[in-house]
Every structure is written in C-alpha cells, then in structure tokens.
Design a protein around this motif. Structure first.
Motif, PDB file in Angstrom:
ATOM      1  N   ASP A 274     -25.286  57.428 -58.139  1.00  0.00           N
ATOM      2  CA  ASP A 274     -24.687  57.024 -59.412  1.00  0.00           C
ATOM      3  C   ASP A 274     -25.039  57.983 -60.549  1.00  0.00           C
ATOM      4  O   ASP A 274     -24.669  57.754 -61.694  1.00  0.00           O
ATOM      5  CB  ASP A 274     -25.118  55.603 -59.782  1.00  0.00           C
ATOM      6  N   GLN A 275     -25.774  59.066 -60.239  1.00  0.00           N
ATOM      7  CA  GLN A 275     -26.133  60.045 -61.265  1.00  0.00           C
ATOM      8  C   GLN A 275     -25.720  61.458 -60.871  1.00  0.00           C
ATOM      9  O   GLN A 275     -26.179  62.437 -61.444  1.00  0.00           O
ATOM     10  CB  GLN A 275     -27.645  60.004 -61.525  1.00  0.00           C
ATOM     11  N   ASN A 276     -24.841  61.545 -59.906  1.00  0.00           N
ATOM     12  CA  ASN A 276     -24.463  62.851 -59.368  1.00  0.00           C
ATOM     13  C   ASN A 276     -23.356  63.492 -60.206  1.00  0.00           C
ATOM     14  O   ASN A 276     -22.294  63.849 -59.715  1.00  0.00           O
ATOM     15  CB  ASN A 276     -23.996  62.704 -57.914  1.00  0.00           C
ATOM     16  N   ILE A 277     -23.614  63.618 -61.519  1.00  0.00           N
ATOM     17  CA  ILE A 277     -22.654  64.197 -62.441  1.00  0.00           C
ATOM     18  C   ILE A 277     -23.366  65.252 -63.286  1.00  0.00           C
ATOM     19  O   ILE A 277     -24.463  65.003 -63.791  1.00  0.00           O
ATOM     20  CB  ILE A 277     -22.052  63.139 -63.384  1.00  0.00           C
ATOM     21  N   ALA A 304     -17.238  67.836 -66.897  1.00  0.00           N
ATOM     22  CA  ALA A 304     -18.192  66.913 -66.280  1.00  0.00           C
ATOM     23  C   ALA A 304     -17.637  66.541 -64.916  1.00  0.00           C
ATOM     24  O   ALA A 304     -16.494  66.091 -64.806  1.00  0.00           O
ATOM     25  CB  ALA A 304     -18.393  65.672 -67.144  1.00  0.00           C
ATOM     26  N   PHE A 305     -18.436  66.736 -63.890  1.00  0.00           N
ATOM     27  CA  PHE A 305     -17.926  66.515 -62.537  1.00  0.00           C
ATOM     28  C   PHE A 305     -19.091  66.271 -61.577  1.00  0.00           C
ATOM     29  O   PHE A 305     -20.225  66.705 -61.820  1.00  0.00           O
ATOM     30  CB  PHE A 305     -17.105  67.720 -62.066  1.00  0.00           C
ATOM     31  N   PRO A 306     -18.838  65.566 -60.463  1.00  0.00           N
ATOM     32  CA  PRO A 306     -19.865  65.354 -59.449  1.00  0.00           C
ATOM     33  C   PRO A 306     -20.081  66.644 -58.657  1.00  0.00           C
ATOM     34  O   PRO A 306     -19.133  67.343 -58.327  1.00  0.00           O
ATOM     35  CB  PRO A 306     -19.280  64.243 -58.572  1.00  0.00           C
ATOM     36  N   ILE A 307     -21.327  66.954 -58.392  1.00  0.00           N
ATOM     37  CA  ILE A 307     -21.627  68.186 -57.661  1.00  0.00           C
ATOM     38  C   ILE A 307     -22.995  68.052 -56.995  1.00  0.00           C
ATOM     39  O   ILE A 307     -23.867  67.323 -57.463  1.00  0.00           O
ATOM     40  CB  ILE A 307     -21.624  69.408 -58.614  1.00  0.00           C
TER      41      ILE A 307
END
Length: 346
Positions: A274-277, A304-307
C-alpha cells in the motif's frame, strides 16, 4: 466589467497578483510545505549590499513580497498590499555544517500567510566563508525557482545599477493540456471519491484559518524532526555520472531514483504493497520558452506511479523504465509550443 467579472479577475483586491491555482493552494496549509536552497559564498559579503540586492529581486519577482488574501468566496489570491519588509536573519558562522541547523530552525517557524512575506533569508556569516539560505513557502516557488533567485540576488549584488524588469509569475496550468493535472499517472483518487468528499464538505464546511494552521504546525513539528541527507559528488564524479546517463538515455533523476530504490530494498526490503508509490517532480521551464525560466513561481509537474526495483535487471535498465514513465507523463501533459502564452513583463 460587472461585479462577478471583477471578483474573478481580482481587480477589486488591492495589490492583487493573481489567484492561486489548486496545486499552489494545496501546499499553502501544509506543515511540511516549505522549500530551502543554500548557497556557499567564498570571501567577505556586505550585509548592507545584500539587503539592497534582496530589495531589487523583490521588485523583480512579485511573489517575494506577497501574502495570501482570502475573498468572500474563500478563494485565495496573492497580494502585495501592506506586506512587511523582507526578513534577513544573520548569524555568526561556526562550522561548515551549521547551515543544516539553521534550516532545521526555520522549519520550526510557520509562515503567517495572511500577513506575508512568504519567504525568509538567513546569512550564516564569516569574513572568509558564508552561506545564504533562502527558505520559502512552497506555494510561491519550487527548488529551481530558488536556485534562479540566488543567481538574481548576486547579479544585483554585483551590479547595483542594473535595470529591474518585473516578471509576473505565470500559471503552470496555462501550459498544461486542458483537463489534465500535472501528471496523468498521478490520478490516484477517482472522480467518484472526490465528488463524495466534496459533498461531505459542503454539508459541513470548515474554512481553514491561520490560527488552525499554527496549531497543526506546532503538533506536526512536535512529533517530527527535519533532517538533511547530503549526497555530494566531486566535479570529476559528476562529469562521469552525467556522461553515463547520457549514454544510457536517462536523466540523473531517473538514475539516482533507481539507485535509491535499490538501496532501500537492499537495506530495508520491498516497499509495503500500500506504499509502493514514488513521486518525481519535473521542471516545466526546461520545455517552455526561455523567458519562462526566469519567472519566480511554483512551476513544476509531477509523476507518481507504483514501482519496485527489478533485481533481474541492472541499474540502468531500471532507470530506463522509470525514465520512460516520466517521459510519457511529461509529453502527455505539456501544451505544444503554438499554444504557449507569452510571459507578461512590465
């Protein structure tokens, strides 16, 4: 012009510069919404001449002498009406790292946004070496704007008779595609959720005040401590990094972001789901007309993107993946050159 048109244009607000747009207002009441840049000065510097230069750049860049005015509709406007003089705090320099402590101290002091000004200066002084710290409320500027401001300060310090040309602060939204925020990939909250929040607020509205902000600010900094992680490269190391990034087709930001994510995962482990941004700002000035680069204002976009760092790929492959995402965002958001508005000077 009727009364509604006057309100929308701000013509009935004394000293009006312009209305804040959403991103600027979002930063206004943020207890961690300040930005700082420090410049090291070798040799003696005159505090009197520095204050004269600060006065010149304040006339050049209106937001240096701005406060926030809230109208009857609770819209926020930048205004220069009856704003106090520029603040320069001078302290004796005792070490090479003292500027760290001075920035931490500035974070403890909230800006009085309805009084202004929304920027402060600190001179950590000695006859041999000094640091000039510029500390500002993020709604009026970004880091690039502060770096450019320091340049302007020392130009006027060196050339007292230089002509002052006022540069009005443009709106970032004037340079973005219609109906787009700073980043298409950063739309993390759906329209339904936003509409629901707006409905709840309309049923029980609360207008945030300076007094509210002071209490939130105190509570925030009672629990938090500001710190600085300094990563310094020698000139030859910087040249090698720049050359490597160019050869791999990525920016330094993309490469260092990939490196920091790899280090984080190596030391701490993967980001929680839930913090993979991650969020990466980018400077709009570099892709716009030359004169925009001189404007002092908040003028950035953000991706801002998940990575996560792919251990099966090397550093440069991970950096290239990050670079592709950011590049797509930038190209999708910025208006073509034919639609650029001109920057007003007077």
């Amino acid at each position: 012009m009727n009364q509604t048109e006057q309100m929308n244009s701000g013509t009935n607000i004394t000293g009006c510069i312009r209305r804040l747009w959403n991103a600027e207002r979002n930063l206004l009441w943020n207890p961690n919404g300040s930005v700082a840049v420090a410049a090291r000065i070798v040799g003696n510097i005159s505090e009197k001449d520095l204050m004269r230069a600060l006065g010149a750049v304040r006339r050049m860049h209106p937001l240096l002498g701005a406060k926030i005015f809230f109208d009857d509709q609770h819209d926020a406007w930048f205004s220069t009406d009856n704003v106090p003089e520029t603040v320069l705090r001078t302290v004796p320099r005792t070490s090479d790292t003292q500027w760290f402590d001075e920035i931490q101290q500035e974070h403890m002091v909230p800006f009085e946004v309805e009084t202004g000004p929304l920027i402060r200066f600190v001179l950590v002084y000695s006859q041999q070496v000094s640091e000039l710290i510029v500390f500002a409320q993020h709604s009026i500027c970004d880091g690039v704007a502060l770096a450019n401001l320091i340049r302007d300060i020392f130009i006027f310090y060196a050339e007292p008779a230089k002509e002052i040309k006022v540069i009005e602060p443009p709106l970032s939204t004037s340079y973005l595609q219609p109906n787009e925020g700073p980043s298409s990939s950063s739309q993390l909250i759906g329209n339904d959720a936003i509409n629901n929040l707006n409905l709840q607020w309309r049923q029980r509205p609360h207008y945030f005040s300076q007094a509210d902000f002071i209490e939130v600010y105190k509570a925030y900094w009672k629990r938090m401590q500001h710190s600085i992680a300094l990563l310094q490269l020698e000139p030859d190391e910087t040249s090698v990094l720049v050359a490597k990034c160019r050869a791999k087709g990525v920016t330094i930001i993309s490469a260092t972001t990939a490196a920091f994510i790899a280090a984080y995962q190596d030391v701490i482990g993967p980001f929680p789901a839930d913090q993979n941004i991650i969020a990466i700002p980018y400077d709009l000035r570099r892709r716009l007309p030359e004169n925009v680069r001189d404007a002092f204002c908040f003028f950035v976009g953000a991706s801002a993107f998940p990575i996560s760092y792919d251990q099966k790929k090397d550093l440069w492959e991970n950096a290239q993946e990050i670079h592709k995402i950011i590049h797509k965002d930038v190209e999708g958001s910025i208006v073509q050159a034919s639609n650029w508005i001109s920057l007003t000077r007077r």
